[in-house]
Design a protein around this motif. Structure first.
Motif, PDB file in Angstrom:
ATOM      1  N   LEU A   6       1.168  -1.328  -0.153  1.00 12.11           N
ATOM      2  CA  LEU A   6      -0.031   0.193   0.257  1.00 12.11           C
ATOM      3  C   LEU A   6       1.287   1.150   0.068  1.00 12.11           C
ATOM      4  O   LEU A   6       0.801   2.187  -0.919  1.00 12.11           O
ATOM      5  N   SER A   7       1.786   1.534   1.105  1.00 12.08           N
ATOM      6  CA  SER A   7       3.113   2.831   1.491  1.00 12.08           C
ATOM      7  C   SER A   7       3.689   2.453  -0.335  1.00 12.08           C
ATOM      8  O   SER A   7       3.813   3.667  -0.997  1.00 12.08           O
ATOM      9  N   TYR A   8       3.826   1.633  -0.659  1.00 19.19           N
ATOM     10  CA  TYR A   8       4.612   1.689  -2.084  1.00 19.19           C
ATOM     11  C   TYR A   8       3.881   2.567  -3.223  1.00 19.19           C
ATOM     12  O   TYR A   8       3.874   3.835  -3.849  1.00 19.19           O
ATOM     13  N   PHE A   9       2.683   1.555  -3.777  1.00 18.39           N
ATOM     14  CA  PHE A   9       1.564   2.460  -4.114  1.00 18.39           C
ATOM     15  C   PHE A   9       1.094   3.924  -4.471  1.00 18.39           C
ATOM     16  O   PHE A   9       1.261   4.939  -4.497  1.00 18.39           O
ATOM     17  N   ASP A  10       1.413   3.992  -3.107  1.00 22.19           N
ATOM     18  CA  ASP A  10       0.338   5.330  -2.333  1.00 22.19           C
ATOM     19  C   ASP A  10       1.960   6.666  -2.534  1.00 22.19           C
ATOM     20  O   ASP A  10       1.625   7.733  -3.138  1.00 22.19           O
ATOM     21  N   SER A  16      12.877  14.292 -12.414  1.00 23.36           N
ATOM     22  CA  SER A  16      13.753  14.809 -10.374  1.00 23.36           C
ATOM     23  C   SER A  16      12.805  14.700  -9.994  1.00 23.36           C
ATOM     24  O   SER A  16      12.632  14.104  -8.762  1.00 23.36           O
ATOM     25  N   SER A  17      11.482  15.243 -10.110  1.00 21.79           N
ATOM     26  CA  SER A  17      10.749  15.935  -8.759  1.00 21.79           C
ATOM     27  C   SER A  17      10.215  14.169  -8.749  1.00 21.79           C
ATOM     28  O   SER A  17      10.041  13.534  -7.349  1.00 21.79           O
ATOM     29  N   PHE A  18       9.312  13.387 -10.016  1.00 27.37           N
ATOM     30  CA  PHE A  18       9.078  12.225  -9.255  1.00 27.37           C
ATOM     31  C   PHE A  18       9.434  11.419  -8.692  1.00 27.37           C
ATOM     32  O   PHE A  18       9.372  10.815  -7.650  1.00 27.37           O
ATOM     33  N   ALA A  19      11.851  11.437  -8.966  1.00 30.79           N
ATOM     34  CA  ALA A  19      12.338  10.560  -8.008  1.00 30.79           C
ATOM     35  C   ALA A  19      12.507  11.130  -6.627  1.00 30.79           C
ATOM     36  O   ALA A  19      12.618  10.132  -5.791  1.00 30.79           O
ATOM     37  N   LEU A  20      12.479  12.593  -6.400  1.00 31.08           N
ATOM     38  CA  LEU A  20      13.193  12.883  -5.473  1.00 31.08           C
ATOM     39  C   LEU A  20      11.235  12.343  -3.822  1.00 31.08           C
ATOM     40  O   LEU A  20      11.580  11.696  -3.125  1.00 31.08           O
ATOM     41  N   ILE A  21      10.419  12.859  -4.949  1.00 30.29           N
ATOM     42  CA  ILE A  21       9.127  12.322  -3.671  1.00 30.29           C
ATOM     43  C   ILE A  21       9.035  10.939  -3.584  1.00 30.29           C
ATOM     44  O   ILE A  21       8.877  10.754  -2.794  1.00 30.29           O
ATOM     45  N   THR A  22       9.065   9.752  -4.462  1.00 23.19           N
ATOM     46  CA  THR A  22       8.805   8.466  -4.502  1.00 23.19           C
ATOM     47  C   THR A  22      10.160   7.762  -3.582  1.00 23.19           C
ATOM     48  O   THR A  22       9.364   7.006  -2.470  1.00 23.19           O
ATOM     49  N   VAL A  23      11.594   8.289  -3.904  1.00 20.21           N
ATOM     50  CA  VAL A  23      12.068   7.977  -3.150  1.00 20.21           C
ATOM     51  C   VAL A  23      12.811   8.551  -1.274  1.00 20.21           C
ATOM     52  O   VAL A  23      12.151   7.121  -0.754  1.00 20.21           O
ATOM     53  N   VAL A  24      11.962   9.226  -1.024  1.00 17.42           N
ATOM     54  CA  VAL A  24      12.171   9.536   0.172  1.00 17.42           C
ATOM     55  C   VAL A  24      10.750   9.003   0.893  1.00 17.42           C
ATOM     56  O   VAL A  24      10.918   8.989   1.855  1.00 17.42           O
ATOM     57  N   ARG A  25       9.767   9.118   0.161  1.00 16.16           N
ATOM     58  CA  ARG A  25       8.778   8.574   0.513  1.00 16.16           C
ATOM     59  C   ARG A  25       9.130   7.316   0.742  1.00 16.16           C
ATOM     60  O   ARG A  25       8.609   6.791   2.588  1.00 16.16           O
ATOM     61  N   ILE A  26       9.349   6.419   0.142  1.00 14.74           N
ATOM     62  CA  ILE A  26       9.574   5.285   0.636  1.00 14.74           C
ATOM     63  C   ILE A  26      10.966   4.395   1.301  1.00 14.74           C
ATOM     64  O   ILE A  26      10.743   3.376   2.323  1.00 14.74           O
ATOM     65  N   ALA A  27      11.764   5.528   1.661  1.00 12.77           N
ATOM     66  CA  ALA A  27      12.878   5.576   2.684  1.00 12.77           C
ATOM     67  C   ALA A  27      12.134   5.491   3.864  1.00 12.77           C
ATOM     68  O   ALA A  27      12.592   5.312   4.917  1.00 12.77           O
ATOM     69  N   ILE A  28      11.439   6.723   3.836  1.00 11.94           N
ATOM     70  CA  ILE A  28      10.142   7.088   5.066  1.00 11.94           C
ATOM     71  C   ILE A  28      10.095   5.645   5.870  1.00 11.94           C
ATOM     72  O   ILE A  28       9.841   5.185   6.913  1.00 11.94           O
ATOM     73  N   VAL A  29       8.981   5.164   4.577  1.00  8.84           N
ATOM     74  CA  VAL A  29       8.225   4.230   5.063  1.00  8.84           C
ATOM     75  C   VAL A  29       9.426   2.727   6.119  1.00  8.84           C
ATOM     76  O   VAL A  29       8.702   2.249   6.164  1.00  8.84           O
ATOM     77  N   ALA A  30      10.163   2.462   4.661  1.00  6.72           N
ATOM     78  CA  ALA A  30      11.548   1.591   5.062  1.00  6.72           C
ATOM     79  C   ALA A  30      11.411   1.450   6.858  1.00  6.72           C
ATOM     80  O   ALA A  30      11.622   1.014   7.111  1.00  6.72           O
ATOM     81  N   ARG A  31      12.155   2.948   6.812  1.00  5.06           N
ATOM     82  CA  ARG A  31      12.638   2.894   8.016  1.00  5.06           C
ATOM     83  C   ARG A  31      11.397   2.641   9.163  1.00  5.06           C
ATOM     84  O   ARG A  31      12.517   2.375  10.183  1.00  5.06           O
TER      85      ARG A  31
END
Lengths: 202, 202, 202
Positions: B98-102, B184-199
């Motif tokens: 869910l978090s990845y899709f989100d 760039s903007s797409f990469a920033l949002i998805t990478v940071v968001r997934i990193a936060i969920v993973a952490r």
């Protein structure tokens, strides 16, 4: 003394501030972090007016046309969050503080809503109703987003008080003029609302 | 290479699909049946853009003007529901999915929202905010309808990340061009968001 | 026999009344006071049509243009509240009563929504969807405000039934005429919905 638009702006800025503060207090009570608190503050502060603008078709809605309201809500939300998070005394004191801010916000936004509606050519009866919607809308969104049954639905005399205040203003303005009518209606809503909260607390 | 409208459509279709999928996953977690899951998928997929269109007065809202978005959301919601309902591994795995899709939906809809707002003549600051609203709106409706406090209110850096991504796009597009700025903007949002969920998950 | 607008009004008044009644029953089940019940009744009664009007841009929304709907919802909400609060038999009976009113409201508002949408020049497919939204919107707002997961999300065949009813009306009206098509579609939605509620209750 003031023209209509400047009265609306003069009322809206403090209304925005107190509703943002009320949301930040609610955010502390629900253990939100700073980001969530800020977001809740903005939604609560502009929510009532946004619902009003959408219902009457005044789009783009007011805070998209003038950035002042967001610039007011964000810092007020952040500062309130830090102050309240450090407050001693726990839930009871925070709830009382929330209720006071909410009462002032209810009064101010009710009057803003009435004036914006009259300004948009809406009839007095509907303007009173739109005043009520503007008054209660932000707090309703705040409570729904926090998963709380809105005050409006469980508390005697919340929306009704807003409607009575709006009607008082509309009836008295031809006789007493703008400033006295605004002040009377503001006093009625805040005093009755705070009295009800104080009575329920004891 | 692409004109503005085709870029918006190219971004909106996958954004609609991932948000519909996120809702279907949430629906399985909450034991909704297929009909409820489909409805939640549609509301989640078009919710952010609908709030944006209503706020700026772009009515009829986008999915009433073009049936593509409903045609995307309904089958994606249904297929995801069946796949996830059969998944092994329980709540933890579904929540991560869910978090990845989100995260992907947040990124795509933020950029769609910015571009639609700029297209409608909204100023860059407000366009960034409308990008944020488009990004978070669908997920917020999804969570409120499920009776869950929205991620936006309890999770660090969700709406803020969407706003930062929107601002990055707006700042970089004059220098880096459309494609690189979007990526760039797409990469920033998805990478940071997934990193936060993973952490947070560990 | 009737022109289009008078058919819409003739359908909307009882639809408003039954949805106001359904909300008042829900309010008794959740121990709201009279003020909260009245407010919930109004929001529920006009909610679906309000969402429809906002989505298609028909503003000011319908109940701001004609006070009849508020004048219907308020007394019906109040009277239902008093009757149901005095009812013997507890939760089961109230829930069944709520479901019956909800079924009739779903059917009437679906048909109202279709006709308003067609009237506004919306295509038949989208008109069916807007019929569904008008049908389910009020009950959805009612449930979200009460902190209940909306029926639409957890109950088989609620929104879908509304869509099927809307489609039946649109298909049959060129062959069977206005009155028979309305009656068939109304019968389909209410009978199937009440049958589902009755089956689930046993």
């Amino acid at each position: 003394m003031f023209d209509l638009n400047s009265i609306i702006v003069i009322l809206t800025i403090p209304a925005t501030a107190v509703m943002a503060a009320s949301a930040a207090i609610q955010a502390v009570r629900f253990d939100f972090d700073l980001f969530g608190a800020t977001f809740l503050a903005v939604i609560t502060a502009v929510g009532g007016g946004t619902i009003r603008d959408i219902l009457i078709g005044a789009t783009p809605v007011f805070w998209l046309r003038d950035i002042t309201f967001l610039i007011t809500a964000v810092p007020v939300g952040i500062i309130t969050y830090f102050i309240v998070a450090r407050m001693q005394g726990g839930q009871g004191q925070r709830f009382r503080l929330l209720s006071y801010f909410d009462a002032v916000g209810l009064a101010l936004f009710t009057l803003v809503g009435v004036k914006v509606a009259i300004n948009a050519g809406i009839s007095p009866v509907m303007a009173a109703i739109l005043g009520g919607i503007t008054g209660v809308g932000g707090g309703m969104l705040r409570d729904v987003l926090c998963g709380v049954t809105p005050t409006i639905l469980k508390s005697d005399f919340y929306a009704t008080l807003s409607l009575i205040g709006a009607a008082l203003y509309l009836f008295s303005v031809p006789y007493l003029g703008e400033e006295i009518s605004l002040a009377s209606s503001f006093a009625l809503i805040t005093v009755v609302r705070i009295a009800i909260v104080a009575r329920n607390a004891t």
